[in-house]
Design an enzyme around this catalytic site. Sequence first.
Site, PDB file in Angstrom:
ATOM      1  N   SER A  81      42.256  10.162  87.235  1.00 11.63           N
ATOM      2  CA  SER A  81      42.548   9.367  86.045  1.00 11.63           C
ATOM      3  C   SER A  81      43.244   8.071  86.423  1.00 11.63           C
ATOM      4  O   SER A  81      44.280   8.082  87.099  1.00 11.63           O
ATOM      5  CB  SER A  81      43.470  10.145  85.092  1.00 11.63           C
ATOM      6  OG  SER A  81      42.770  11.185  84.483  1.00 11.63           O
ATOM      7  N   HIS A 112      37.938   7.418  83.038  1.00  9.74           N
ATOM      8  CA  HIS A 112      36.901   7.953  83.933  1.00  9.74           C
ATOM      9  C   HIS A 112      35.589   7.267  83.552  1.00  9.74           C
ATOM     10  O   HIS A 112      34.907   7.676  82.602  1.00  9.74           O
ATOM     11  CB  HIS A 112      36.783   9.473  83.783  1.00  9.74           C
ATOM     12  CG  HIS A 112      38.002  10.212  84.275  1.00  9.74           C
ATOM     13  ND1 HIS A 112      38.025  10.885  85.480  1.00  9.74           N
ATOM     14  CD2 HIS A 112      39.231  10.348  83.737  1.00  9.74           C
ATOM     15  CE1 HIS A 112      39.225  11.410  85.656  1.00  9.74           C
ATOM     16  NE2 HIS A 112      39.982  11.108  84.609  1.00  9.74           N
ATOM     17  N   HIS A 134      36.042  17.657  83.922  1.00 14.50           N
ATOM     18  CA  HIS A 134      37.111  18.632  83.766  1.00 14.50           C
ATOM     19  C   HIS A 134      36.612  19.809  82.937  1.00 14.50           C
ATOM     20  O   HIS A 134      35.784  19.638  82.039  1.00 14.50           O
ATOM     21  CB  HIS A 134      38.323  18.011  83.049  1.00 14.50           C
ATOM     22  CG  HIS A 134      38.835  16.746  83.682  1.00 14.50           C
ATOM     23  ND1 HIS A 134      38.281  15.517  83.408  1.00 14.50           N
ATOM     24  CD2 HIS A 134      39.837  16.534  84.569  1.00 14.50           C
ATOM     25  CE1 HIS A 134      38.933  14.585  84.114  1.00 14.50           C
ATOM     26  NE2 HIS A 134      39.881  15.180  84.824  1.00 14.50           N
ATOM     27  N   TYR A 136      38.198  21.254  80.608  1.00 13.64           N
ATOM     28  CA  TYR A 136      38.554  21.141  79.189  1.00 13.64           C
ATOM     29  C   TYR A 136      37.575  20.279  78.408  1.00 13.64           C
ATOM     30  O   TYR A 136      37.596  20.268  77.177  1.00 13.64           O
ATOM     31  CB  TYR A 136      39.993  20.609  79.015  1.00 13.64           C
ATOM     32  CG  TYR A 136      40.228  19.215  79.562  1.00 13.64           C
ATOM     33  CD1 TYR A 136      39.771  18.082  78.895  1.00 13.64           C
ATOM     34  CD2 TYR A 136      40.920  19.033  80.750  1.00 13.64           C
ATOM     35  CE1 TYR A 136      39.983  16.804  79.408  1.00 13.64           C
ATOM     36  CE2 TYR A 136      41.141  17.768  81.269  1.00 13.64           C
ATOM     37  CZ  TYR A 136      40.659  16.657  80.594  1.00 13.64           C
ATOM     38  OH  TYR A 136      40.864  15.392  81.106  1.00 13.64           O
ATOM     39  N   GLU A 137      36.708  19.544  79.119  1.00 16.20           N
ATOM     40  CA  GLU A 137      35.674  18.768  78.418  1.00 16.20           C
ATOM     41  C   GLU A 137      34.550  19.676  77.919  1.00 16.20           C
ATOM     42  O   GLU A 137      33.687  19.227  77.172  1.00 16.20           O
ATOM     43  CB  GLU A 137      35.098  17.696  79.355  1.00 16.20           C
ATOM     44  CG  GLU A 137      36.104  16.635  79.759  1.00 16.20           C
ATOM     45  CD  GLU A 137      35.540  15.692  80.800  1.00 16.20           C
ATOM     46  OE1 GLU A 137      34.753  14.804  80.442  1.00 16.20           O
ATOM     47  OE2 GLU A 137      35.876  15.862  82.001  1.00 16.20           O
ATOM     48  N   ALA A 164      45.664  12.245  89.083  1.00 10.81           N
ATOM     49  CA  ALA A 164      46.955  11.944  88.453  1.00 10.81           C
ATOM     50  C   ALA A 164      47.605  13.290  88.154  1.00 10.81           C
ATOM     51  O   ALA A 164      46.924  14.213  87.706  1.00 10.81           O
ATOM     52  CB  ALA A 164      46.724  11.166  87.166  1.00 10.81           C
ATOM     53  N   MET A 267      44.881  18.926  85.927  1.00  9.94           N
ATOM     54  CA  MET A 267      43.816  19.723  85.291  1.00  9.94           C
ATOM     55  C   MET A 267      42.490  19.598  86.045  1.00  9.94           C
ATOM     56  O   MET A 267      41.424  19.654  85.441  1.00  9.94           O
ATOM     57  CB  MET A 267      43.634  19.276  83.836  1.00  9.94           C
ATOM     58  CG  MET A 267      44.935  19.254  83.034  1.00  9.94           C
ATOM     59  SD  MET A 267      44.736  18.391  81.461  1.00  9.94           S
ATOM     60  CE  MET A 267      46.439  18.053  81.020  1.00  9.94           C
ATOM     61  N   SER A 268      42.589  19.385  87.350  1.00 11.96           N
ATOM     62  CA  SER A 268      41.347  19.153  88.114  1.00 11.96           C
ATOM     63  C   SER A 268      41.535  19.568  89.565  1.00 11.96           C
ATOM     64  O   SER A 268      42.440  20.326  89.901  1.00 11.96           O
ATOM     65  CB  SER A 268      40.990  17.666  88.047  1.00 11.96           C
ATOM     66  OG  SER A 268      41.938  16.897  88.774  1.00 11.96           O
ATOM     67  N   ASN A 291      54.051  11.175  86.075  1.00 15.71           N
ATOM     68  CA  ASN A 291      55.111  11.544  85.118  1.00 15.71           C
ATOM     69  C   ASN A 291      55.864  12.743  85.662  1.00 15.71           C
ATOM     70  O   ASN A 291      55.340  13.481  86.500  1.00 15.71           O
ATOM     71  CB  ASN A 291      54.496  11.907  83.758  1.00 15.71           C
ATOM     72  CG  ASN A 291      53.478  13.019  83.868  1.00 15.71           C
ATOM     73  OD1 ASN A 291      52.327  12.789  84.299  1.00 15.71           O
ATOM     74  ND2 ASN A 291      53.862  14.225  83.507  1.00 15.71           N
ATOM     75  N   HIS A 305      48.539  10.448  77.821  1.00 14.66           N
ATOM     76  CA  HIS A 305      47.494  10.005  78.749  1.00 14.66           C
ATOM     77  C   HIS A 305      47.575   8.503  79.024  1.00 14.66           C
ATOM     78  O   HIS A 305      47.288   8.062  80.147  1.00 14.66           O
ATOM     79  CB  HIS A 305      46.124  10.401  78.193  1.00 14.66           C
ATOM     80  CG  HIS A 305      44.982  10.213  79.164  1.00 14.66           C
ATOM     81  ND1 HIS A 305      44.953  10.805  80.411  1.00 14.66           N
ATOM     82  CD2 HIS A 305      43.848   9.489  79.071  1.00 14.66           C
ATOM     83  CE1 HIS A 305      43.838  10.452  81.036  1.00 14.66           C
ATOM     84  NE2 HIS A 305      43.156   9.648  80.254  1.00 14.66           N
TER      85      HIS A 305
HETATM   86  O1  LIG Z   1      43.040  15.152  87.374  1.00 15.74           O
HETATM   87  P1  LIG Z   1      42.671  13.804  86.845  1.00 15.74           P
HETATM   88  O2  LIG Z   1      41.209  13.667  86.631  1.00 15.74           O
HETATM   89  O3  LIG Z   1      43.223  12.696  87.707  1.00 15.74           O
HETATM   90  O4  LIG Z   1      43.342  13.639  85.408  1.00 15.74           O
HETATM   91  C1  LIG Z   1      44.641  14.069  85.039  1.00 15.74           C
HETATM   92  O5  LIG Z   1      45.036  13.221  83.994  1.00 15.74           O
HETATM   93  C2  LIG Z   1      44.581  13.769  82.721  1.00 15.74           C
HETATM   94  C3  LIG Z   1      45.783  13.866  81.810  1.00 15.74           C
HETATM   95  O6  LIG Z   1      46.388  12.635  81.620  1.00 15.74           O
HETATM   96  C4  LIG Z   1      44.020  15.151  83.044  1.00 15.74           C
HETATM   97  O7  LIG Z   1      42.621  15.106  83.083  1.00 15.74           O
HETATM   98  C5  LIG Z   1      44.600  15.437  84.393  1.00 15.74           C
HETATM   99  O8  LIG Z   1      43.836  16.357  85.158  1.00 15.74           O
HETATM  100  N1  LIG Z   2      48.693  19.436  83.443  1.00 17.43           N
HETATM  101  C1  LIG Z   2      49.108  18.193  83.659  1.00 17.43           C
HETATM  102  N2  LIG Z   2      48.229  17.253  84.014  1.00 17.43           N
HETATM  103  C2  LIG Z   2      48.681  16.007  84.214  1.00 17.43           C
HETATM  104  N3  LIG Z   2      48.023  14.910  84.604  1.00 17.43           N
HETATM  105  C3  LIG Z   2      48.925  13.896  84.664  1.00 17.43           C
HETATM  106  N4  LIG Z   2      50.135  14.334  84.316  1.00 17.43           N
HETATM  107  C4  LIG Z   2      49.996  15.650  84.044  1.00 17.43           C
HETATM  108  C5  LIG Z   2      50.942  16.663  83.644  1.00 17.43           C
HETATM  109  O1  LIG Z   2      52.128  16.435  83.453  1.00 17.43           O
HETATM  110  N5  LIG Z   2      50.414  17.906  83.453  1.00 17.43           N
END
Ligand SMILES: O=P(O)(O)O[C@H]1O[C@H](CO)[C@@H](O)[C@H]1O
Ligand SMILES: Nc1nc2[nH]cnc2c(=O)[nH]1
Length: 342
Positions: A81, A112, A134, A136-137, A164, A267-268, A291, A305
């Site tokens: 991200s 993305h 992802h 969750y999509e 991220a 989440m990836s 963060n 986000h």
């Molecule tokens: O893992 P990437 O794709 O960088 O994205 C991260 O950022 C998004 C949340 O802001 C979520 O999709 C998390 O997995």
């Molecule tokens: N699950 C999760 N994904 C993120 N992607 C960017 N920041 C975060 C976070 O704090 N938690």
Amino acid sequence: MEINLVAAAGTTLINPSCCFKSTFSSSSSSSSSSSSSSSVVCQSSIMHSKDQISHDEYQKTADWLMSQTKHRPQVAIICGSGLGMLADTLKCQDSFAYSDIPGFPQSTVQGHAGRLVFGELKGKTCVCMQGRFHMYEGHSLAKTTFPVRVFKLLGVETLIVTNAAGSLADGFHPGDIMIIKDHVNFPGLVGLNPLSGPNDDKFGPRFPAMSSCYDKDLRCLALDIAKQQGVSGFMQEGVYAMVGGPNFESIAEARLLHRLGVDAVGMSTAAEVVVATHCGLRVFGLSLITNKVVKSYEDSESVNHDGVLEVGRLRSLTVQQLVTELISRIEINNNDDSKNAV
Ligand SMILES: O=P(O)(O)O[C@H]1O[C@H](CO)[C@@H](O)[C@H]1O
Ligand SMILES: Nc1nc2[nH]cnc2c(=O)[nH]1
């Protein structure tokens, strides 16, 4: 560089257009499954035969790409991200919208772009995903990791994954770059694994080891490069955990992850790395800490986000310089898997 991480309210995740039908419905398969046991129908409630992707499907996508570009990549990069700018450094680009690539899923998340970019970087041929998929999509895990096996068929030897992530480790700060030394694949621990279902022996073994999936030499090299580039002050090394998302963590979840030894959460990534390791790719991973995950009930901050993407923008140059130098120093074996397809 100052990074203000006081997050503004409101998440801006684009509402995914796809539904969970593909993952959770029980309708029958339109594609054959693995080479070895294509007639096996998985009865599990969390993995359906329709989630299986046949070797032919990966091969068709790889063949299509090879018919459209002369580049034969040795290195693949998955941009997290807000980190899509990594593709901008490639020279002599050929790029394809995911919507034009046969068999490719579509990106639905802001930050993305949904483009596959081929090009040259410091003497290496690269392919870069500007946008990943992802769970969750609404994609099955097999779909989220589809490009990784396509890369293998294109002849890629090394995969660089970026993401991220929120930090749990004390002493980590927004803007830090964490080299991933290991992961906790939470979906995998409960049976949501892209390798579930009949094994495709052409890609790898039924029971792949994951004890050294983040290449140690590449991790050391990245730390050396960071030192030379004068950015070791905000380099970290740690354990990444993949959770399903799309919500960020509750405070109790954050505390649990922290106690379990997780340094950063997102989440990836882990599913992609499992598939890459299964098919013998060398992996390097980094998390941009965007963060702090809120662990205290007294803390009024909350993540969103937009804030995540903003930190990506602020650190883009540093990440780009680090990854560029790493790629220039990666040794390539020149296994031409695009000719000797697995
Ligand atoms: O893992 P990437 O794709 O960088 O994205 C991260 O950022 C998004 C949340 O802001 C979520 O999709 C998390 O997995
Ligand atoms: N699950 C999760 N994904 C993120 N992607 C960017 N920041 C975060 C976070 O704090 N938690």
